[in-house]
Design an enzyme around this catalytic site. Structure first.
Site, PDB file in Angstrom:
ATOM      1  CB  ALA A  95      -0.882  -0.017   1.242  1.00 33.83           C
ATOM      2  CB  CYS A  96       2.592   3.112  -2.063  1.00 33.33           C
ATOM      3  SG  CYS A  96       3.594   1.646  -1.757  1.00 33.33           S
ATOM      4  CB  THR A  97      -0.063   7.762  -0.946  1.00 31.33           C
ATOM      5  OG1 THR A  97      -0.837   6.954  -0.042  1.00 31.33           O
ATOM      6  CG2 THR A  97      -0.949   8.853  -1.524  1.00 31.33           C
TER       7      THR A  97
END
Length: 494
Positions: free
Chosen positions: A2-4
């Site tokens: 999970a990243c942004t």
């Protein structure tokens, strides 16, 4: 993972830089120690083998030196995360994306199959573990990065959906994988910024350009046939929307993904749209948030750090909020979370000489509580304080200091947050100051080796400043948390 991600075109930044930035996050319940290193050509393998998928790839024999943010501990592969090569091309890889059953049924992911029941093992495709290492050392522009990765995806496939950003001083390109072997890419408009949570993001696509001139778009050579054969275009007007065709619109997206994009857009364009209330044009659960927007003002490194550290400050959804409807606090997945591993912001400054053009901003652990610092990227080595991350908890490296500061500040938020704010502002200000000082020295120096020595010295000075500030902040938040222990009493023993 999970990243942004946030990408900013050169006409949207305060100094004409291109900027690509990403939070690298661990899976739930895990924390992955990272380090900031330089990989030299002699360290780059010619025969590459993926740990996860067992895929073997022969790499070109002429790699360039590059910076890397790999896992500090062995076991699951390199996971280089982001980096900049000698040609001043940057990459951040990857943003894990979502898809839908129609796409995954039409072009299944290439998943590793171990040897079983007398059958030989079947290698999987490439993934986040591999992409930086097999692409970055061999590309001389952002466009070349798209084409090299696209060719690798077509040949070997992938076992996961990913988004990857490529950057040089003139352009930023964003590539999204589609199923096991397909891909699309779009050039980020120079006057715009992009926000990307963990879902397929592109909301428009010009197939004619992608399959011909490739001015603003690129894709797999058979993309038109792939879409038509599998009835993937859901538009009523013939205008392909990749998010509808290839992406997901699940209930979990509206808790986990779209709120992050909503908040970042809300921060950069507070007056352009109505973001709050019953008459909001966009809400945290909107499926049609713009992939890119022109900001209301030019964007700085501090702006990027703020949005990639955010936990919905100023809204009812802030888990640390002391206002608003309590039942809504923590309703949506924050951007700055406990299991952020690192943030990398690559800033390519067009007015500087090529060897001092690129600044790589780095921070470790939870972005809500960490500090981001700038380093010259075109160097032979990185400071030990950022490269010596060990398995053992230690105050001798930036990763573990950042982890401890975050855990203690979170547990003592009310009394510690002002220490964090002062720490973050101090470190960024001193970072700017030292970069300005050494930029001035570099302007006067023409000898390549002396310029390298100046950049190395600057990075070391920044690391020394950072270590002093981090230890000082650790001391402060440890004091605040110690005062809140349950076995504390107000009466002294004297």
């Amino acid at each position: 993972m999970a990243c942004t991600t946030m990408l900013v075109g050169k006409k949207a930044t305060y100094d004409g830089s291109t900027m690509i930035a990403r939070n690298d996050d661990s899976c739930s319940g895990r924390f992955t120690p990272k380090k900031f290193v330089v990989v030299h050509p002699e360290e780059q393998p010619v025969h590459y083998k993926s740990v996860i998928s067992h895929l073997e790839i022969e790499l070109p024999a002429n790699p360039m030196r590059y910076t890397s943010m790999p896992n500090a501990l062995e076991g699951e592969g390199i996971w280089a995360g982001s980096g900049v090569n000698e040609a001043q091309v940057g990459i951040t890889a990857t943003e894990t994306l979502t898809s839908n059953p129609r796409v995954l049924g039409a072009d299944p992911l290439v998943v590793y199959q171990p040897a079983k029941d007398g059958n030989e093992e079947i290698p999987g495709g490439i993934g986040e573990e591999d992409i930086v290492s097999i692409v970055l050392p061999y590309i001389y522009s952002a466009r070349e990065g798209v084409k090299r990765l696209g060719n690798l995806l077509e040949k070997y496939g992938t076992y996961e959906m990913n988004g990857i950003a490529f950057q040089d001083k003139d352009e930023i390109w964003w590539l999204e994988t589609i199923g096991g072997h397909h891909w699309i890419a779009r050039r980020v408009p120079d006057d715009a910024y992009v926000v990307m949570p963990n879902q397929l993001g592109l909301d428009q696509f010009d197939l004619e350009d992608a399959l011909n001139a490739q001015k603003e778009y690129m894709c797999s050579p058979d993309m038109r046939e792939f879409i038509e054969k599998n009835y993937l275009d859901l538009s009523l007007d013939g205008k392909l929307n990749p998010r509808d065709a290839f992406g997901s619109h699940d209930d979990s997206d509206r808790v986990y993904n779209t709120p992050r994009a909503w908040y970042m857009l809300r921060c950069m364009n507070p007056r352009t749209k109505v973001w709050d209330g019953p008459n909001a044009e966009y809400s945290p659960t909107s499926d049609d948030l713009p992939w890119c927007m022109v900001p209301e003002k030019k964007i700085t490194a501090e702006d990027v750090k703020y949005v990639l550290s955010s936990h919905y400050q100023g809204t009812p959804y802030d888990p640390y909020g002391s206002y608003g409807e309590k039942s809504m606090q923590g309703a949506y997945r924050s951007i700055g979370i406990n299991r952020n591993d690192f943030i990398s912001l690559i800033q390519m400054r067009p007015e500087h000489e090529k060897d001092s053009r690129t600044i790589e901003w780095v921070a470790y652990a939870s972005n809500a509580f960490n500090a981001m610092v700038p380093f010259y990227a075109d160097v032979e080595e990185t400071p030990e304080y950022l490269s010596n991350t060990t398995e053992t908890v230690s105050t001798d490296n930036f990763y573990w200091n950042s982890r401890m500061i975050a855990a203690m500040a979170d547990a003592s938020y009310r009394s510690s947050i002002f220490h964090i704010e002062r720490y973050q502002e101090h470190v960024m200000a001193k970072g700017h100051e030292l970069i300005h000082r050494y930029d001035a020295l570099l302007e006067q120096e023409k000898d390549a080796q002396k310029r390298l020595a100046l950049k190395t010295e600057a990075n070391q000075k920044i690391a020394e400043m950072l270590k002093k500030a981090s230890l000082d902040t650790l001391d402060k938040v440890l004091y605040e948390l110690s005062c809140q222990m349950k076995n504390a009493y107000s009466r002294s023993d004297a």
